[in-house]
Design a protein around this motif. Structure first.
Motif, short mmCIF file in Angstrom:
data_model
loop_
_atom_site.label_atom_id
_atom_site.label_comp_id
_atom_site.label_asym_id
_atom_site.label_seq_id
_atom_site.Cartn_x
_atom_site.Cartn_y
_atom_site.Cartn_z
N UNK A 26 44.20 48.12 36.15
CA UNK A 26 44.18 46.46 35.70
C UNK A 26 44.13 45.52 37.25
N UNK A 27 44.78 45.93 38.61
CA UNK A 27 44.30 45.37 39.53
C UNK A 27 42.61 46.15 40.19
N UNK A 28 42.51 47.04 40.30
CA UNK A 28 41.46 47.35 40.40
C UNK A 28 39.95 46.03 39.22
N UNK A 29 40.85 46.16 38.49
CA UNK A 29 39.73 45.38 37.03
C UNK A 29 39.27 44.10 37.61
N UNK A 30 40.96 43.52 38.33
CA UNK A 30 41.17 41.87 38.42
C UNK A 30 39.93 41.51 40.19
N UNK A 31 40.30 43.21 40.92
CA UNK A 31 39.44 42.83 42.73
C UNK A 31 38.06 42.71 41.80
N UNK A 32 38.03 43.77 40.85
CA UNK A 32 36.53 43.65 40.43
C UNK A 32 35.99 42.74 40.47
#
Length: 120
Positions: A26-32
């Motif tokens: 979730x965090x990586x997708x949001x950062x992306x």
């Protein structure tokens, strides 16, 4: 450096900083998405012609390069955390798109695949 080496380098970078705890899908997708937004912001309000010449200004070219690198880094990190072979995934997606968008029907048009056969 190939994709596997880049992935390992990013994994080591995160591990050395104890960031694995934050690198959830979730965090990586949001950062992306956030980084893609920063890349988009550079192009916002430019004419198509200006956007095509964006790399002519060294400072702006460096901004674009940095944001593309950020997007790529988060995408590689997300694929790594999820156990996705990103090269294999892209190869498969290209094969699917070749079926969806046959060159004879799709050449020179931006029509979505589900409209190609009915409009042309």
């Amino acid at each position: 450096m190939d994709l596997d080496q880049l992935t390992r380098r990013l994994r080591e970078f995160a591990s050395e900083r104890d960031w694995d705890q934050f690198h959830t899908p979730k965090n990586l997708a949001m950062a992306l998405v956030g980084e893609a937004g920063e890349l988009t912001e550079i192009f916002q309000w430019l004419t198509p012609e200006d956007s095509a010449r964006i790399m002519e200004d060294p400072a702006t070219a460096q901004e674009v390069q940095n944001e593309i690198a950020d997007v790529f880094a988060y995408l590689l990190r997300l694929a790594d955390v999820l156990g996705i072979d990103i090269a294999a995934a892209l190869t498969g997606k290209i094969a699917l798109n070749e079926v969806k968008y046959p060159a004879a029907l799709a050449r020179g048009t931006a029509v979505k695949y589900d409209k190609l056969r009915t409009e042309h």
